[in-house]
Design an enzyme around this catalytic site. Structure first.
Site, mmCIF file in Angstrom:
data_model
loop_
_atom_site.group_PDB
_atom_site.id
_atom_site.type_symbol
_atom_site.label_atom_id
_atom_site.label_comp_id
_atom_site.label_asym_id
_atom_site.label_seq_id
_atom_site.Cartn_x
_atom_site.Cartn_y
_atom_site.Cartn_z
ATOM 1 N N GLY A 13 0.802 -1.219 0.000
ATOM 2 C CA GLY A 13 0.000 0.000 0.000
ATOM 3 C C GLY A 13 0.831 1.263 0.000
ATOM 4 N N ASN A 49 -7.420 4.761 9.287
ATOM 5 C CA ASN A 49 -6.883 3.551 9.902
ATOM 6 C C ASN A 49 -6.911 3.589 11.422
ATOM 7 O OD1 ASN A 49 -4.875 5.619 9.216
ATOM 8 N ND2 ASN A 49 -3.431 4.321 10.294
ATOM 9 N N GLN A 63 -7.553 0.488 4.269
ATOM 10 C CA GLN A 63 -8.424 0.006 5.344
ATOM 11 C C GLN A 63 -9.841 -0.280 4.870
ATOM 12 O OE1 GLN A 63 -7.595 -0.777 8.451
ATOM 13 N NE2 GLN A 63 -5.469 -0.134 8.263
ATOM 14 N N HIS A 92 -2.182 -7.559 2.800
ATOM 15 C CA HIS A 92 -2.164 -8.090 4.172
ATOM 16 C C HIS A 92 -3.256 -7.519 5.061
ATOM 17 C CE1 HIS A 92 -0.173 -4.825 6.664
ATOM 18 N NE2 HIS A 92 -0.014 -4.355 5.444
ATOM 19 N N THR A 98 10.574 -8.227 -11.603
ATOM 20 C CA THR A 98 9.925 -9.532 -11.779
ATOM 21 C C THR A 98 8.763 -9.679 -10.804
ATOM 22 O OG1 THR A 98 12.011 -10.504 -12.484
ATOM 23 C CG2 THR A 98 10.293 -12.022 -11.752
ATOM 24 N N CYS A 135 2.318 1.528 11.942
ATOM 25 C CA CYS A 135 3.517 2.078 11.304
ATOM 26 C C CYS A 135 4.218 3.097 12.189
ATOM 27 C CB CYS A 135 3.154 2.714 9.970
ATOM 28 S SG CYS A 135 2.422 1.541 8.812
#
Length: 393
Positions: free
Chosen positions: A71, A151, A179, A201, A237, A325
Protein backbone atom coordinates in the site's frame (compact mmCIF):
# COMPACT_ATOMS: atom_id res chain seq x y z
CA UNK A 1 -5.60 -17.19 29.63
CA UNK A 2 -7.35 -16.43 26.34
CA UNK A 3 -5.48 -15.29 23.26
CA UNK A 4 -7.49 -12.46 21.69
CA UNK A 5 -6.23 -10.70 18.58
CA UNK A 6 -7.81 -7.29 18.08
CA UNK A 7 -5.36 -5.53 15.78
CA UNK A 8 -6.74 -6.47 12.38
CA UNK A 9 -6.17 -2.91 11.14
CA UNK A 10 -2.44 -3.53 11.58
CA UNK A 11 -2.43 -6.83 9.69
CA UNK A 12 -4.45 -9.98 9.15
CA UNK A 13 -3.59 -13.66 8.92
CA UNK A 14 -3.50 -15.38 5.54
CA UNK A 15 -6.65 -17.41 5.01
CA UNK A 16 -6.11 -21.14 4.35
CA UNK A 17 -7.85 -20.87 0.97
CA UNK A 18 -5.47 -18.05 0.00
CA UNK A 19 -2.38 -19.95 1.09
CA UNK A 20 -3.53 -23.04 -0.76
CA UNK A 21 -3.71 -21.12 -4.04
CA UNK A 22 -0.33 -19.47 -3.42
CA UNK A 23 1.74 -22.55 -2.57
CA UNK A 24 2.22 -24.01 -6.09
CA UNK A 25 3.76 -20.72 -7.23
CA UNK A 26 6.62 -21.13 -4.78
CA UNK A 27 7.54 -24.55 -6.17
CA UNK A 28 6.45 -26.20 -9.43
CA UNK A 29 4.80 -23.11 -10.98
CA UNK A 30 7.86 -20.91 -10.69
CA UNK A 31 8.34 -19.66 -14.28
CA UNK A 32 9.18 -16.03 -15.01
CA UNK A 33 6.05 -14.50 -16.63
CA UNK A 34 8.24 -12.59 -19.08
CA UNK A 35 9.60 -15.79 -20.64
CA UNK A 36 7.90 -17.69 -23.48
CA UNK A 37 7.79 -21.37 -22.47
CA UNK A 38 4.97 -23.31 -20.86
CA UNK A 39 5.58 -22.79 -17.15
CA UNK A 40 5.99 -19.06 -17.78
CA UNK A 41 2.69 -18.90 -19.63
CA UNK A 42 1.14 -20.58 -16.58
CA UNK A 43 2.37 -17.86 -14.24
CA UNK A 44 1.34 -15.11 -16.64
CA UNK A 45 -2.17 -16.58 -16.77
CA UNK A 46 -2.28 -16.66 -12.96
CA UNK A 47 -1.39 -12.96 -12.84
CA UNK A 48 -4.06 -12.14 -15.40
CA UNK A 49 -6.65 -14.09 -13.41
CA UNK A 50 -5.78 -12.25 -10.19
CA UNK A 51 -6.02 -8.94 -12.01
CA UNK A 52 -9.52 -9.83 -13.17
CA UNK A 53 -10.62 -10.72 -9.63
CA UNK A 54 -9.48 -7.35 -8.30
CA UNK A 55 -11.04 -5.49 -11.21
CA UNK A 56 -14.37 -7.17 -10.48
CA UNK A 57 -14.21 -6.12 -6.82
CA UNK A 58 -13.43 -2.49 -7.71
CA UNK A 59 -15.69 -2.33 -10.80
CA UNK A 60 -12.89 -1.36 -13.14
CA UNK A 61 -11.07 -2.81 -16.15
CA UNK A 62 -8.38 -5.42 -15.60
CA UNK A 63 -5.86 -3.27 -17.49
CA UNK A 64 -6.39 -0.54 -14.88
CA UNK A 65 -5.02 -2.76 -12.07
CA UNK A 66 -1.29 -2.56 -11.34
CA UNK A 67 0.50 -4.70 -8.76
CA UNK A 68 2.93 -3.06 -6.33
CA UNK A 69 5.01 -4.04 -3.33
CA UNK A 70 2.32 -2.85 -0.91
CA UNK A 71 0.00 0.00 0.00
CA UNK A 72 2.79 2.46 0.80
CA UNK A 73 4.35 1.99 -2.61
CA UNK A 74 0.97 2.46 -4.26
CA UNK A 75 0.45 5.74 -2.35
CA UNK A 76 3.92 6.95 -3.28
CA UNK A 77 3.44 6.06 -6.93
CA UNK A 78 0.06 7.79 -7.22
CA UNK A 79 1.21 11.04 -5.62
CA UNK A 80 4.76 11.30 -6.98
CA UNK A 81 3.71 9.98 -10.37
CA UNK A 82 1.00 12.60 -10.86
CA UNK A 83 3.18 15.38 -9.42
CA UNK A 84 5.97 14.58 -11.88
CA UNK A 85 3.79 14.03 -14.93
CA UNK A 86 1.75 17.21 -14.45
CA UNK A 87 4.29 19.68 -13.06
CA UNK A 88 3.89 21.86 -16.15
CA UNK A 89 0.18 22.26 -15.34
CA UNK A 90 0.58 23.01 -11.64
CA UNK A 91 2.37 22.23 -8.40
CA UNK A 92 -0.47 22.17 -5.86
CA UNK A 93 -1.69 19.06 -4.03
CA UNK A 94 -4.53 18.78 -1.51
CA UNK A 95 -4.66 16.16 1.23
CA UNK A 96 -5.76 16.02 4.88
CA UNK A 97 -4.13 16.15 8.30
CA UNK A 98 -5.31 12.61 9.15
CA UNK A 99 -3.78 10.64 6.28
CA UNK A 100 -1.56 7.61 6.70
CA UNK A 101 2.11 8.55 6.85
CA UNK A 102 2.65 6.95 3.45
CA UNK A 103 0.69 9.92 2.08
CA UNK A 104 1.79 12.60 4.55
CA UNK A 105 5.50 11.87 4.27
CA UNK A 106 5.26 11.69 0.48
CA UNK A 107 3.63 15.11 0.43
CA UNK A 108 6.27 16.47 2.78
CA UNK A 109 8.95 15.14 0.43
CA UNK A 110 7.30 16.89 -2.51
CA UNK A 111 7.15 20.15 -0.57
CA UNK A 112 10.94 20.02 -0.39
CA UNK A 113 10.95 19.69 -4.18
CA UNK A 114 8.99 22.91 -4.60
CA UNK A 115 5.41 21.63 -4.60
CA UNK A 116 2.71 23.28 -2.49
CA UNK A 117 0.51 21.09 -0.31
CA UNK A 118 -2.70 22.03 1.48
CA UNK A 119 -3.51 19.86 4.50
CA UNK A 120 -7.24 20.07 5.15
CA UNK A 121 -8.55 20.20 8.71
CA UNK A 122 -11.11 17.68 9.94
CA UNK A 123 -13.92 17.99 12.45
CA UNK A 124 -14.13 16.26 15.82
CA UNK A 125 -15.18 12.99 14.17
CA UNK A 126 -12.48 13.10 11.50
CA UNK A 127 -14.51 14.29 8.50
CA UNK A 128 -13.33 16.90 6.05
CA UNK A 129 -15.57 19.82 5.15
CA UNK A 130 -16.44 19.68 1.45
CA UNK A 131 -16.55 23.46 1.25
CA UNK A 132 -13.00 23.57 2.61
CA UNK A 133 -11.97 21.26 -0.22
CA UNK A 134 -13.69 23.42 -2.84
CA UNK A 135 -12.11 26.58 -1.44
CA UNK A 136 -8.64 25.02 -1.35
CA UNK A 137 -8.64 24.25 -5.09
CA UNK A 138 -6.66 26.69 -7.24
CA UNK A 139 -5.74 26.81 -10.91
CA UNK A 140 -2.48 25.09 -9.92
CA UNK A 141 -4.13 22.11 -8.20
CA UNK A 142 -3.28 18.83 -9.92
CA UNK A 143 -4.19 16.20 -7.33
CA UNK A 144 -6.45 15.56 -4.35
CA UNK A 145 -5.42 12.60 -2.16
CA UNK A 146 -7.88 11.77 0.64
CA UNK A 147 -8.10 8.42 2.38
CA UNK A 148 -11.26 6.35 2.04
CA UNK A 149 -11.40 5.29 5.69
CA UNK A 150 -9.13 6.28 8.54
CA UNK A 151 -6.88 3.55 9.90
CA UNK A 152 -7.04 4.86 13.48
CA UNK A 153 -10.55 6.14 14.17
CA UNK A 154 -12.49 4.46 11.35
CA UNK A 155 -13.95 7.60 9.76
CA UNK A 156 -15.33 6.90 6.26
CA UNK A 157 -15.00 10.05 4.18
CA UNK A 158 -17.68 11.18 1.66
CA UNK A 159 -15.67 9.69 -1.18
CA UNK A 160 -18.29 9.96 -3.92
CA UNK A 161 -18.83 13.64 -3.20
CA UNK A 162 -15.09 14.31 -3.11
CA UNK A 163 -14.70 12.52 -6.41
CA UNK A 164 -17.50 14.56 -7.97
CA UNK A 165 -15.86 17.83 -6.90
CA UNK A 166 -12.55 16.72 -8.42
CA UNK A 167 -14.25 15.57 -11.61
CA UNK A 168 -16.03 18.91 -12.04
CA UNK A 169 -12.74 20.79 -11.57
CA UNK A 170 -10.74 18.42 -13.82
CA UNK A 171 -8.42 17.39 -10.96
CA UNK A 172 -7.18 13.87 -10.33
CA UNK A 173 -8.52 12.14 -7.21
CA UNK A 174 -6.52 9.47 -5.41
CA UNK A 175 -7.74 7.60 -2.34
CA UNK A 176 -5.80 5.40 0.05
CA UNK A 177 -8.33 2.59 0.50
CA UNK A 178 -6.04 0.20 2.37
CA UNK A 179 -8.42 0.01 5.34
CA UNK A 180 -11.61 0.17 3.28
CA UNK A 181 -11.16 -2.66 0.78
CA UNK A 182 -12.85 -5.79 2.08
CA UNK A 183 -14.70 -3.84 4.76
CA UNK A 184 -17.05 -1.53 2.83
CA UNK A 185 -18.40 -1.46 -0.74
CA UNK A 186 -16.18 0.27 -3.31
CA UNK A 187 -17.05 1.20 -6.88
CA UNK A 188 -14.39 3.36 -8.53
CA UNK A 189 -16.69 4.36 -11.38
CA UNK A 190 -19.66 5.37 -9.25
CA UNK A 191 -17.40 7.15 -6.76
CA UNK A 192 -15.40 9.06 -9.39
CA UNK A 193 -12.08 7.65 -8.16
CA UNK A 194 -9.12 8.09 -10.52
CA UNK A 195 -6.55 6.17 -8.46
CA UNK A 196 -6.91 3.82 -5.49
CA UNK A 197 -4.34 2.08 -3.27
CA UNK A 198 -4.84 -1.20 -1.44
CA UNK A 199 -2.71 -3.80 0.35
CA UNK A 200 -2.96 -7.59 0.50
CA UNK A 201 -2.16 -8.09 4.17
CA UNK A 202 -5.19 -6.08 5.30
CA UNK A 203 -7.64 -8.48 3.59
CA UNK A 204 -6.33 -11.88 4.74
CA UNK A 205 -3.76 -12.02 1.97
CA UNK A 206 0.05 -11.99 2.04
CA UNK A 207 2.31 -9.13 3.04
CA UNK A 208 4.52 -7.41 0.50
CA UNK A 209 1.90 -7.11 -2.23
CA UNK A 210 -0.42 -4.23 -3.08
CA UNK A 211 -2.37 -2.66 -5.90
CA UNK A 212 -2.68 0.74 -7.49
CA UNK A 213 -5.79 1.23 -9.60
CA UNK A 214 -5.12 3.85 -12.28
CA UNK A 215 -8.04 4.95 -14.40
CA UNK A 216 -7.37 4.37 -18.08
CA UNK A 217 -6.04 7.44 -19.86
CA UNK A 218 -4.36 9.04 -16.85
CA UNK A 219 -0.87 10.35 -17.50
CA UNK A 220 1.37 9.24 -14.62
CA UNK A 221 5.12 8.84 -14.41
CA UNK A 222 6.70 5.59 -13.22
CA UNK A 223 8.04 5.25 -9.70
CA UNK A 224 10.21 2.17 -10.38
CA UNK A 225 12.19 1.88 -13.62
CA UNK A 226 13.70 -1.19 -15.23
CA UNK A 227 12.01 -3.90 -17.26
CA UNK A 228 8.67 -3.88 -19.05
CA UNK A 229 6.56 -5.59 -16.40
CA UNK A 230 3.05 -4.32 -15.57
CA UNK A 231 2.68 -2.96 -19.10
CA UNK A 232 5.95 -1.02 -18.69
CA UNK A 233 4.65 0.94 -15.72
CA UNK A 234 6.13 -0.94 -12.74
CA UNK A 235 9.45 -2.69 -13.31
CA UNK A 236 10.60 -5.82 -11.48
CA UNK A 237 9.92 -9.53 -11.78
CA UNK A 238 6.41 -10.12 -10.49
CA UNK A 239 5.70 -11.53 -7.04
CA UNK A 240 3.60 -14.29 -8.54
CA UNK A 241 2.59 -16.04 -5.32
CA UNK A 242 1.74 -12.70 -3.72
CA UNK A 243 -0.32 -11.63 -6.72
CA UNK A 244 -2.23 -14.92 -6.71
CA UNK A 245 -2.76 -14.48 -2.98
CA UNK A 246 -4.08 -10.93 -3.11
CA UNK A 247 -6.38 -11.87 -5.98
CA UNK A 248 -7.90 -14.75 -4.04
CA UNK A 249 -8.12 -12.73 -0.83
CA UNK A 250 -9.99 -9.87 -2.46
CA UNK A 251 -12.27 -12.28 -4.29
CA UNK A 252 -13.22 -13.91 -0.98
CA UNK A 253 -13.69 -10.53 0.72
CA UNK A 254 -15.90 -9.27 -2.08
CA UNK A 255 -18.05 -12.42 -2.10
CA UNK A 256 -18.69 -12.24 1.66
CA UNK A 257 -18.76 -8.46 2.11
CA UNK A 258 -22.37 -8.01 3.23
CA UNK A 259 -22.30 -10.69 5.93
CA UNK A 260 -18.83 -9.59 7.06
CA UNK A 261 -19.98 -5.99 7.49
CA UNK A 262 -23.04 -7.04 9.47
CA UNK A 263 -21.12 -9.25 11.89
CA UNK A 264 -18.27 -6.77 12.39
CA UNK A 265 -20.70 -3.93 13.05
CA UNK A 266 -22.53 -5.96 15.70
CA UNK A 267 -19.29 -6.91 17.45
CA UNK A 268 -17.96 -3.36 17.17
CA UNK A 269 -21.01 -1.78 18.75
CA UNK A 270 -21.05 -4.37 21.54
CA UNK A 271 -17.41 -3.57 22.33
CA UNK A 272 -17.93 0.19 22.18
CA UNK A 273 -20.94 0.02 24.50
CA UNK A 274 -18.99 -2.06 26.99
CA UNK A 275 -15.90 0.16 27.05
CA UNK A 276 -17.86 3.41 27.31
CA UNK A 277 -19.25 2.24 30.64
CA UNK A 278 -15.82 2.97 32.09
CA UNK A 279 -15.88 6.50 33.59
CA UNK A 280 -14.00 9.28 31.76
CA UNK A 281 -13.81 7.34 28.51
CA UNK A 282 -14.62 8.78 25.08
CA UNK A 283 -15.10 7.28 21.66
CA UNK A 284 -12.88 8.73 18.95
CA UNK A 285 -14.49 8.97 15.53
CA UNK A 286 -18.09 8.67 14.33
CA UNK A 287 -20.78 6.10 15.06
CA UNK A 288 -23.02 4.06 12.78
CA UNK A 289 -22.40 3.39 9.12
CA UNK A 290 -19.94 6.29 8.80
CA UNK A 291 -17.43 4.24 10.80
CA UNK A 292 -15.53 1.18 9.62
CA UNK A 293 -17.43 -1.92 10.79
CA UNK A 294 -14.58 -3.38 12.85
CA UNK A 295 -12.97 -0.23 14.27
CA UNK A 296 -13.03 0.80 17.94
CA UNK A 297 -10.89 3.68 19.23
CA UNK A 298 -11.33 5.10 22.71
CA UNK A 299 -9.42 7.38 25.03
CA UNK A 300 -9.12 6.76 28.78
CA UNK A 301 -8.29 9.91 30.67
CA UNK A 302 -5.39 10.14 33.14
CA UNK A 303 -3.33 7.20 31.77
CA UNK A 304 -1.09 6.42 28.80
CA UNK A 305 -1.87 4.03 25.98
CA UNK A 306 1.43 2.19 26.22
CA UNK A 307 0.64 1.12 29.79
CA UNK A 308 -2.75 -0.14 28.68
CA UNK A 309 -1.20 -2.17 25.85
CA UNK A 310 1.34 -3.80 28.15
CA UNK A 311 -1.39 -4.73 30.62
CA UNK A 312 -3.61 -6.10 27.86
CA UNK A 313 -0.76 -8.13 26.46
CA UNK A 314 -0.27 -9.71 29.88
CA UNK A 315 -3.95 -10.78 29.69
CA UNK A 316 -3.52 -12.20 26.18
CA UNK A 317 -5.14 -9.29 24.30
CA UNK A 318 -3.47 -7.75 21.26
CA UNK A 319 -4.39 -4.12 20.53
CA UNK A 320 -2.67 -0.89 19.58
CA UNK A 321 -2.59 2.79 20.45
CA UNK A 322 -2.79 3.91 16.82
CA UNK A 323 -1.20 3.10 13.48
CA UNK A 324 1.12 0.09 13.50
CA UNK A 325 3.52 2.08 11.30
CA UNK A 326 4.18 4.55 14.14
CA UNK A 327 3.91 2.23 17.13
CA UNK A 328 7.49 3.03 18.21
CA UNK A 329 6.82 6.76 18.44
CA UNK A 330 6.37 8.50 21.79
CA UNK A 331 4.35 11.29 20.17
CA UNK A 332 0.56 11.18 20.42
CA UNK A 333 -1.41 10.22 17.33
CA UNK A 334 -1.52 12.97 14.68
CA UNK A 335 -5.08 11.83 13.93
CA UNK A 336 -6.26 12.36 17.51
CA UNK A 337 -4.57 15.75 17.66
CA UNK A 338 -6.23 16.70 14.37
CA UNK A 339 -9.72 15.95 15.75
CA UNK A 340 -9.01 18.32 18.64
CA UNK A 341 -7.84 16.14 21.52
CA UNK A 342 -5.22 17.71 23.81
CA UNK A 343 -1.89 15.87 24.07
CA UNK A 344 -2.56 14.37 27.48
CA UNK A 345 -5.85 12.81 26.39
CA UNK A 346 -4.52 11.63 23.03
CA UNK A 347 -1.81 9.71 24.91
CA UNK A 348 -4.46 7.55 26.55
CA UNK A 349 -5.84 6.03 23.36
CA UNK A 350 -6.61 2.40 22.63
CA UNK A 351 -7.44 1.04 19.19
CA UNK A 352 -9.09 -2.36 19.00
CA UNK A 353 -9.93 -3.61 15.52
CA UNK A 354 -12.02 -6.68 14.83
CA UNK A 355 -11.77 -9.24 12.06
CA UNK A 356 -13.00 -12.59 10.82
CA UNK A 357 -11.44 -14.44 13.72
CA UNK A 358 -13.20 -12.27 16.31
CA UNK A 359 -16.04 -13.70 18.40
CA UNK A 360 -18.62 -12.49 20.89
CA UNK A 361 -16.64 -14.34 23.55
CA UNK A 362 -13.53 -12.34 22.62
CA UNK A 363 -15.44 -9.07 22.86
CA UNK A 364 -16.93 -9.97 26.23
CA UNK A 365 -13.50 -11.03 27.54
CA UNK A 366 -12.11 -7.61 26.60
CA UNK A 367 -15.08 -5.82 28.18
CA UNK A 368 -14.47 -7.81 31.36
CA UNK A 369 -10.69 -7.38 31.36
CA UNK A 370 -10.23 -3.69 30.54
CA UNK A 371 -12.04 -1.97 33.48
CA UNK A 372 -9.81 -3.36 36.26
CA UNK A 373 -6.74 -2.50 34.18
CA UNK A 374 -7.91 1.10 33.80
CA UNK A 375 -8.71 1.32 37.51
CA UNK A 376 -5.28 -0.02 38.48
CA UNK A 377 -3.40 2.29 36.11
CA UNK A 378 -5.39 5.32 37.23
CA UNK A 379 -4.63 4.56 40.85
CA UNK A 380 -0.94 4.74 39.89
CA UNK A 381 -1.33 7.96 37.91
CA UNK A 382 -0.46 11.39 39.39
CA UNK A 383 -2.92 12.91 36.90
CA UNK A 384 -5.73 10.87 38.42
CA UNK A 385 -4.59 11.80 41.90
CA UNK A 386 -4.60 15.50 40.99
CA UNK A 387 -8.03 15.15 39.45
CA UNK A 388 -9.46 13.57 42.62
CA UNK A 389 -7.89 16.26 44.80
CA UNK A 390 -8.84 19.23 42.67
CA UNK A 391 -12.02 17.95 41.03
CA UNK A 392 -10.91 19.28 37.63
CA UNK A 393 -13.02 18.75 34.51
Amino acid sequence: MRNVYMDYAATTYVKPEVLEEMLPYFTEKFGNPSSFYGISRTTKMAIDEARLKIAKALNCKAEEVYFTGGGSEADNWAIKGIASAHKNKGNHIITTKVEHHAVLHTCEYLEKQGYEVTYLDVDKEGFINLDDLKNAITDKTILVSIMFANNEIGTIQPIKEIGEICKQRNIYFHTDAVQAVGNVPIDVKEMNIDMLSLAGHKVYGPKGIGVLYIRQGIKIDNLIHGGGQERSRRAGTENIAGIVGIGKAIELANDNLESHMKRMTELRDRLIDGLLKIPYTRLNGPTGDKRLPGNVNVCFRFIEGESILLSLDFEGICGSSGSACTSGSLDPSHVLLAIGLPHERAHGSLRLTLGEGSTIEDVDYVIETVPPIIERLRNMSPLWDDFLKKGEN
